[in-house]
Scaffold this motif. Structure first.
Motif, PDB file in Angstrom:
ATOM      1  N   ASN A  46      11.109  -2.282  -6.779  1.00  0.00           N
ATOM      2  CA  ASN A  46      11.819  -1.406  -5.844  1.00  0.00           C
ATOM      3  C   ASN A  46      11.206  -1.463  -4.439  1.00  0.00           C
ATOM      4  OD1 ASN A  46      13.554  -0.513  -7.859  1.00  0.00           O
ATOM      5  ND2 ASN A  46      12.173   1.131  -8.456  1.00  0.00           N
ATOM      6  N   TYR A  47      10.713  -2.649  -4.072  1.00  0.00           N
ATOM      7  CA  TYR A  47      10.057  -2.807  -2.769  1.00  0.00           C
ATOM      8  C   TYR A  47      10.981  -2.452  -1.608  1.00  0.00           C
ATOM      9  CZ  TYR A  47      12.637  -7.163  -2.245  1.00  0.00           C
ATOM     10  OH  TYR A  47      13.637  -8.089  -2.137  1.00  0.00           O
ATOM     11  N   SER A  48      12.294  -2.597  -1.800  1.00  0.00           N
ATOM     12  CA  SER A  48      13.227  -2.296  -0.719  1.00  0.00           C
ATOM     13  C   SER A  48      13.213  -0.809  -0.361  1.00  0.00           C
ATOM     14  CB  SER A  48      14.638  -2.743  -1.073  1.00  0.00           C
ATOM     15  OG  SER A  48      15.098  -2.068  -2.214  1.00  0.00           O
ATOM     16  N   MET A  49      12.861   0.047  -1.307  1.00  0.00           N
ATOM     17  CA  MET A  49      12.758   1.477  -1.027  1.00  0.00           C
ATOM     18  C   MET A  49      11.625   1.722  -0.025  1.00  0.00           C
ATOM     19  SD  MET A  49      12.072   4.651  -3.662  1.00  0.00           S
ATOM     20  CE  MET A  49      13.345   4.094  -4.762  1.00  0.00           C
ATOM     21  N   ALA A  50      10.488   1.070  -0.249  1.00  0.00           N
ATOM     22  CA  ALA A  50       9.365   1.203   0.685  1.00  0.00           C
ATOM     23  C   ALA A  50       9.724   0.598   2.034  1.00  0.00           C
ATOM     24  CB  ALA A  50       8.119   0.541   0.108  1.00  0.00           C
ATOM     25  N   SER A  51      10.444  -0.519   2.029  1.00  0.00           N
ATOM     26  CA  SER A  51      10.872  -1.150   3.287  1.00  0.00           C
ATOM     27  C   SER A  51      11.750  -0.212   4.090  1.00  0.00           C
ATOM     28  CB  SER A  51      11.627  -2.443   3.008  1.00  0.00           C
ATOM     29  OG  SER A  51      10.801  -3.386   2.389  1.00  0.00           O
ATOM     30  N   ARG A  52      12.616   0.518   3.410  1.00  0.00           N
ATOM     31  CA  ARG A  52      13.504   1.469   4.087  1.00  0.00           C
ATOM     32  C   ARG A  52      12.695   2.610   4.712  1.00  0.00           C
ATOM     33  NH1 ARG A  52      17.462   0.766   6.599  1.00  0.00           N
ATOM     34  NH2 ARG A  52      16.973   2.409   7.986  1.00  0.00           N
ATOM     35  N   ILE A  53      11.704   3.101   3.996  1.00  0.00           N
ATOM     36  CA  ILE A  53      10.855   4.179   4.527  1.00  0.00           C
ATOM     37  C   ILE A  53      10.095   3.672   5.755  1.00  0.00           C
ATOM     38  CG2 ILE A  53       8.875   5.673   4.039  1.00  0.00           C
ATOM     39  CD1 ILE A  53       9.810   5.615   1.062  1.00  0.00           C
ATOM     40  N   ILE A  54       9.570   2.452   5.679  1.00  0.00           N
ATOM     41  CA  ILE A  54       8.853   1.871   6.819  1.00  0.00           C
ATOM     42  C   ILE A  54       9.796   1.720   8.006  1.00  0.00           C
ATOM     43  CG2 ILE A  54       7.744  -0.229   7.666  1.00  0.00           C
ATOM     44  CD1 ILE A  54       6.503  -0.497   4.821  1.00  0.00           C
ATOM     45  N   ALA A  55      11.003   1.218   7.778  1.00  0.00           N
ATOM     46  CA  ALA A  55      11.977   1.049   8.860  1.00  0.00           C
ATOM     47  C   ALA A  55      12.330   2.392   9.500  1.00  0.00           C
ATOM     48  CB  ALA A  55      13.230   0.366   8.332  1.00  0.00           C
TER      49      ALA A  55
ATOM     50  N   SER B 167       0.834  -1.213   0.000  1.00  0.00           N
ATOM     51  CA  SER B 167       0.000   0.000   0.000  1.00  0.00           C
ATOM     52  C   SER B 167       0.866   1.259   0.000  1.00  0.00           C
ATOM     53  CB  SER B 167      -0.965   0.004   1.185  1.00  0.00           C
ATOM     54  OG  SER B 167      -0.296   0.221   2.412  1.00  0.00           O
ATOM     55  N   LEU B 168       2.022   1.190   0.667  1.00  0.00           N
ATOM     56  CA  LEU B 168       2.922   2.345   0.661  1.00  0.00           C
ATOM     57  C   LEU B 168       3.543   2.545  -0.717  1.00  0.00           C
ATOM     58  CD1 LEU B 168       4.074   4.554   2.533  1.00  0.00           C
ATOM     59  CD2 LEU B 168       6.067   3.074   2.836  1.00  0.00           C
ATOM     60  N   ARG B 169       3.911   1.446  -1.384  1.00  0.00           N
ATOM     61  CA  ARG B 169       4.437   1.553  -2.752  1.00  0.00           C
ATOM     62  C   ARG B 169       3.398   2.181  -3.671  1.00  0.00           C
ATOM     63  NH1 ARG B 169       5.880  -3.932  -2.240  1.00  0.00           N
ATOM     64  NH2 ARG B 169       4.451  -4.405  -3.951  1.00  0.00           N
ATOM     65  N   GLU B 170       2.160   1.793  -3.497  1.00  0.00           N
ATOM     66  CA  GLU B 170       1.093   2.366  -4.320  1.00  0.00           C
ATOM     67  C   GLU B 170       0.953   3.860  -4.051  1.00  0.00           C
ATOM     68  OE1 GLU B 170      -3.692   1.883  -4.652  1.00  0.00           O
ATOM     69  OE2 GLU B 170      -2.528   0.059  -4.332  1.00  0.00           O
ATOM     70  N   ARG B 171       0.995   4.247  -2.785  1.00  0.00           N
ATOM     71  CA  ARG B 171       0.858   5.655  -2.402  1.00  0.00           C
ATOM     72  C   ARG B 171       1.982   6.510  -2.986  1.00  0.00           C
ATOM     73  NH1 ARG B 171      -2.984   8.796  -0.068  1.00  0.00           N
ATOM     74  NH2 ARG B 171      -3.471   7.056   1.248  1.00  0.00           N
ATOM     75  N   PHE B 172       3.218   5.981  -2.949  1.00  0.00           N
ATOM     76  CA  PHE B 172       4.384   6.725  -3.418  1.00  0.00           C
ATOM     77  C   PHE B 172       4.706   6.458  -4.884  1.00  0.00           C
ATOM     78  CE2 PHE B 172       6.430   6.993   1.054  1.00  0.00           C
ATOM     79  CZ  PHE B 172       5.734   8.153   1.313  1.00  0.00           C
ATOM     80  N   SER B 173       3.909   5.648  -5.563  1.00  0.00           N
ATOM     81  CA  SER B 173       4.153   5.269  -6.959  1.00  0.00           C
ATOM     82  C   SER B 173       5.542   4.645  -7.143  1.00  0.00           C
ATOM     83  CB  SER B 173       4.004   6.475  -7.887  1.00  0.00           C
ATOM     84  OG  SER B 173       2.699   6.999  -7.805  1.00  0.00           O
ATOM     85  N   ILE B 174       5.860   3.731  -6.240  1.00  0.00           N
ATOM     86  CA  ILE B 174       7.126   3.003  -6.311  1.00  0.00           C
ATOM     87  C   ILE B 174       6.855   1.697  -7.051  1.00  0.00           C
ATOM     88  CG2 ILE B 174       8.932   1.847  -4.977  1.00  0.00           C
ATOM     89  CD1 ILE B 174       8.297   3.811  -2.673  1.00  0.00           C
ATOM     90  N   LYS B 175       7.689   1.371  -8.017  1.00  0.00           N
ATOM     91  CA  LYS B 175       7.512   0.133  -8.776  1.00  0.00           C
ATOM     92  C   LYS B 175       7.739  -1.084  -7.877  1.00  0.00           C
ATOM     93  CE  LYS B 175       8.683   2.158 -13.162  1.00  0.00           C
ATOM     94  NZ  LYS B 175       9.489   2.098 -14.350  1.00  0.00           N
ATOM     95  N   ASP B 176       7.051  -2.183  -8.206  1.00  0.00           N
ATOM     96  CA  ASP B 176       7.117  -3.395  -7.398  1.00  0.00           C
ATOM     97  C   ASP B 176       8.543  -3.897  -7.199  1.00  0.00           C
ATOM     98  OD1 ASP B 176       4.396  -3.333  -7.101  1.00  0.00           O
ATOM     99  OD2 ASP B 176       3.990  -4.935  -8.540  1.00  0.00           O
TER     100      ASP B 176
END
Length: 76
Positions: free
Chosen positions: A39-48, A28-37
């Motif tokens: 690049n899931y590690s980018m969303a993981s870093r933001i969550i961390a 859901s965060l990737r969808e919100r930020f328009s991050i490609k699937d």
């Protein structure tokens, strides 16, 4: 966006999902930020980073699966 803006947006996303009776996920965060699937590690870093700021917490702390992790605001 700088790091502080991303952390704040992640927290606000978790709040919006919580008041909508849903949970924030990496997807859901990737969808919100328009991050490609891929690049899931980018969303993981933001969550961390947001967890480290104590703004969100895992919905189920006993869940050991990072793939199916859900997050809620710290006050939930």
């Amino acid at each position: 966006m700088d790091k502080a803006d991303r952390v704040r947006a992640c927290y606000q996303h978790a709040c919006l999902r919580h008041v909508s009776n849903d949970h924030m996920t990496n997807s859901s965060l990737r969808e919100r930020f328009s991050i490609k699937d891929e690049n899931y590690s980018m969303a993981s870093r933001i969550i961390a980073d947001t967890i480290n700021e104590d703004l969100i917490k895992p919905y189920d702390p006993d869940n050991t699966s990072r793939k199916h992790a859900k997050y809620v605001p710290f006050w939930a």
